[in-house]
Design a protein around this motif. Structure first.
Motif, PDB file in Angstrom:
ATOM      1  N   PRO A  50     -59.798   7.387  16.870  1.00 33.76           N
ATOM      2  CA  PRO A  50     -58.737   8.285  16.398  1.00 33.76           C
ATOM      3  C   PRO A  50     -59.326   9.574  15.817  1.00 33.76           C
ATOM      4  CG  PRO A  50     -59.115   6.547  14.799  1.00 33.76           C
ATOM      5  CD  PRO A  50     -59.966   6.213  15.991  1.00 33.76           C
ATOM      6  N   VAL A  51     -58.669  10.699  16.088  1.00 28.64           N
ATOM      7  CA  VAL A  51     -59.127  11.995  15.577  1.00 28.64           C
ATOM      8  C   VAL A  51     -57.917  12.781  15.073  1.00 28.64           C
ATOM      9  CG1 VAL A  51     -60.296  14.161  16.113  1.00 28.64           C
ATOM     10  CG2 VAL A  51     -61.031  12.053  17.231  1.00 28.64           C
ATOM     11  N   PHE A  52     -57.967  13.211  13.812  1.00 31.41           N
ATOM     12  CA  PHE A  52     -56.934  14.082  13.261  1.00 31.41           C
ATOM     13  C   PHE A  52     -57.362  15.538  13.430  1.00 31.41           C
ATOM     14  CE2 PHE A  52     -56.122  10.235  10.686  1.00 31.41           C
ATOM     15  CZ  PHE A  52     -54.741  10.131  10.811  1.00 31.41           C
ATOM     16  N   SER A  53     -56.385  16.423  13.642  1.00 27.80           N
ATOM     17  CA  SER A  53     -56.686  17.852  13.617  1.00 27.80           C
ATOM     18  C   SER A  53     -56.957  18.271  12.173  1.00 27.80           C
ATOM     19  CB  SER A  53     -55.516  18.654  14.191  1.00 27.80           C
ATOM     20  OG  SER A  53     -54.339  18.437  13.437  1.00 27.80           O
ATOM     21  N   ASN A  54     -57.631  19.401  11.993  1.00 29.45           N
ATOM     22  CA  ASN A  54     -57.999  19.835  10.648  1.00 29.45           C
ATOM     23  C   ASN A  54     -56.798  20.116   9.754  1.00 29.45           C
ATOM     24  OD1 ASN A  54     -60.750  19.630  11.072  1.00 29.45           O
ATOM     25  ND2 ASN A  54     -60.983  21.742  11.744  1.00 29.45           N
ATOM     26  N   ASN A  55     -55.658  20.491  10.356  1.00 30.13           N
ATOM     27  CA  ASN A  55     -54.465  20.764   9.550  1.00 30.13           C
ATOM     28  C   ASN A  55     -53.572  19.532   9.369  1.00 30.13           C
ATOM     29  OD1 ASN A  55     -53.323  20.482  12.076  1.00 30.13           O
ATOM     30  ND2 ASN A  55     -52.245  22.449  12.067  1.00 30.13           N
ATOM     31  N   SER A  56     -54.059  18.377   9.839  1.00 26.51           N
ATOM     32  CA  SER A  56     -53.354  17.089   9.683  1.00 26.51           C
ATOM     33  C   SER A  56     -51.996  17.042  10.376  1.00 26.51           C
ATOM     34  CB  SER A  56     -53.160  16.741   8.191  1.00 26.51           C
ATOM     35  OG  SER A  56     -54.401  16.694   7.532  1.00 26.51           O
ATOM     36  N   ALA A  57     -51.787  17.924  11.356  1.00 23.89           N
ATOM     37  CA  ALA A  57     -50.511  17.953  12.073  1.00 23.89           C
ATOM     38  C   ALA A  57     -50.553  17.143  13.359  1.00 23.89           C
ATOM     39  CB  ALA A  57     -50.116  19.395  12.387  1.00 23.89           C
ATOM     40  N   TRP A  58     -51.758  16.834  13.837  1.00 23.97           N
ATOM     41  CA  TRP A  58     -51.912  16.166  15.129  1.00 23.97           C
ATOM     42  C   TRP A  58     -52.881  15.001  15.032  1.00 23.97           C
ATOM     43  CZ3 TRP A  58     -48.914  17.925  19.141  1.00 23.97           C
ATOM     44  CH2 TRP A  58     -48.332  19.179  18.966  1.00 23.97           C
ATOM     45  N   LEU A  59     -52.652  14.011  15.905  1.00 23.79           N
ATOM     46  CA  LEU A  59     -53.536  12.849  16.006  1.00 23.79           C
ATOM     47  C   LEU A  59     -53.793  12.548  17.474  1.00 23.79           C
ATOM     48  CD1 LEU A  59     -54.955  10.252  14.856  1.00 23.79           C
ATOM     49  CD2 LEU A  59     -52.710   9.117  15.079  1.00 23.79           C
ATOM     50  N   ALA A  60     -55.054  12.381  17.820  1.00 28.96           N
ATOM     51  CA  ALA A  60     -55.424  11.976  19.175  1.00 28.96           C
ATOM     52  C   ALA A  60     -56.042  10.584  19.118  1.00 28.96           C
ATOM     53  CB  ALA A  60     -56.413  12.962  19.787  1.00 28.96           C
ATOM     54  N   VAL A  61     -55.574   9.695  19.988  1.00 32.43           N
ATOM     55  CA  VAL A  61     -56.077   8.318  20.048  1.00 32.43           C
ATOM     56  C   VAL A  61     -56.438   7.986  21.484  1.00 32.43           C
ATOM     57  CG1 VAL A  61     -55.503   5.881  19.736  1.00 32.43           C
ATOM     58  CG2 VAL A  61     -54.720   7.562  18.056  1.00 32.43           C
ATOM     59  N   THR A  62     -57.622   7.442  21.673  1.00 26.91           N
ATOM     60  CA  THR A  62     -58.042   6.981  22.986  1.00 26.91           C
ATOM     61  C   THR A  62     -57.556   5.550  23.184  1.00 26.91           C
ATOM     62  OG1 THR A  62     -60.017   8.371  22.973  1.00 26.91           O
ATOM     63  CG2 THR A  62     -60.029   6.498  24.471  1.00 26.91           C
ATOM     64  N   ILE A  63     -56.892   5.303  24.300  1.00 24.43           N
ATOM     65  CA  ILE A  63     -56.401   3.957  24.605  1.00 24.43           C
ATOM     66  C   ILE A  63     -57.373   3.294  25.573  1.00 24.43           C
ATOM     67  CG2 ILE A  63     -54.481   2.584  25.474  1.00 24.43           C
ATOM     68  CD1 ILE A  63     -53.854   4.194  22.945  1.00 24.43           C
ATOM     69  N   GLY A  64     -58.031   2.265  25.087  1.00 21.47           N
ATOM     70  CA  GLY A  64     -58.992   1.562  25.920  1.00 21.47           C
ATOM     71  C   GLY A  64     -58.326   0.483  26.765  1.00 21.47           C
ATOM     72  N   LYS A  65     -59.125  -0.429  27.244  1.00 22.77           N
ATOM     73  CA  LYS A  65     -58.619  -1.526  28.077  1.00 22.77           C
ATOM     74  C   LYS A  65     -58.694  -2.830  27.302  1.00 22.77           C
ATOM     75  CE  LYS A  65     -60.108   0.812  32.291  1.00 22.77           C
ATOM     76  NZ  LYS A  65     -58.731   1.232  32.627  1.00 22.77           N
ATOM     77  N   SER A  66     -57.873  -3.778  27.711  1.00 20.65           N
ATOM     78  CA  SER A  66     -57.938  -5.094  27.095  1.00 20.65           C
ATOM     79  C   SER A  66     -59.262  -5.743  27.478  1.00 20.65           C
ATOM     80  CB  SER A  66     -56.770  -5.955  27.583  1.00 20.65           C
ATOM     81  OG  SER A  66     -56.933  -6.268  28.966  1.00 20.65           O
ATOM     82  N   PRO A  67     -59.714  -6.743  26.720  1.00 23.54           N
ATOM     83  CA  PRO A  67     -60.966  -7.418  27.066  1.00 23.54           C
ATOM     84  C   PRO A  67     -60.958  -7.950  28.502  1.00 23.54           C
ATOM     85  CG  PRO A  67     -60.268  -8.054  24.876  1.00 23.54           C
ATOM     86  CD  PRO A  67     -59.157  -7.239  25.452  1.00 23.54           C
ATOM     87  N   ALA A  68     -59.813  -8.454  28.958  1.00 21.97           N
ATOM     88  CA  ALA A  68     -59.715  -8.991  30.321  1.00 21.97           C
ATOM     89  C   ALA A  68     -59.831  -7.874  31.351  1.00 21.97           C
ATOM     90  CB  ALA A  68     -58.398  -9.730  30.497  1.00 21.97           C
TER      91      ALA A  68
END
Length: 222
Positions: A47-65
């Motif tokens: 997860p990464v927040f923008s410096n102004n705390s207005a945005w959030l980026a999240v990487t969606i990975g894969k399930s273990p299977a």
């Protein structure tokens, strides 16, 4: 682990991993005593927040299977969710290999794997949702001030080029072109000075020459 607060301290995101290795990121708004959970991201990571705390980026990975079944020959790339924390609107980008907010939180650089070996770079205007796309980008870096994006463009049919894009004005500048390769693209901390290594091949040995570009606001010089 994987716990992160937004720069303004009003948001918290943390990871929960179950016994079967299924992982979820949980986003909480830190207002009052209740601190409600406002969203969860299954298989979320980085997860990464923008410096102004207005945005959030999240990487969606894969399930273990899914991760075990995935072919090793497949081009690397993940799905990234870009969330507006004010209105909860989420935009999804696929085949992402890198994601970076600009220092002023007005733009995002999204590196995407294409069908061929080359990569595309999407520059997203976070306020009006417009995208500017560049092809064959091998390296990129946001300036430590404002929102100037330095890029190395690899053009197989011509020469490589070092360019700077300023999305606020829409201005694109070519600082240098060479048949040699540019390495170690980096902005100096708290300045608009850009440094890059230009690979030089000699008959007896391999050396490197440092090219420094300064004062990019009024015009580059070498």
């Amino acid at each position: 682990g994987n716990r992160q607060f937004s720069p303004d301290g009003k948001w918290l995101i943390y990871g929960v991993t179950r016994v079967d290795e299924e992982r979820t990121l949980r986003l909480h708004r830190l207002t009052g005593k209740k601190m409600p959970e406002v969203e969860s991201f299954q298989h979320g990571t980085r997860p990464v927040f923008s410096n102004n705390s207005a945005w959030l980026a999240v990487t969606i990975g894969k399930s273990p299977a899914e991760a075990k079944k995935e072919s090793k020959e497949k081009l690397p790339g993940a799905t990234t969710h870009l969330r507006n924390l004010a209105n909860k609107e989420t935009t999804v980008f696929k085949n992402v290999s890198a994601f970076h907010f600009s220092e002023d939180s007005r733009f995002a650089a999204i590196e995407v794997n294409g069908k061929s070996a080359g990569k595309a770079l999407i520059v997203r205007n976070l306020s009006d949702k417009s995208n500017t796309t560049f092809g064959n980008v091998t390296q990129h870096a946001w300036s430590d001030q404002g929102s100037h994006l330095a890029m190395v463009i690899d053009s197989p049919s011509i020469s490589n080029s070092l360019q700077v894009f300023s999305p606020k004005t829409g201005m694109l500048r070519t600082l240098d072109s060479s048949e040699l390769e540019y390495k170690s693209l980096q902005w100096r901390k708290d300045s608009l000075d850009l440094a890059v290594m230009l690979e030089v091949l000699a008959r007896s040995a391999t050396g490197q020459r440092l090219s420094v570009y300064t004062n990019l606001v009024t015009g580059p010089r070498r």
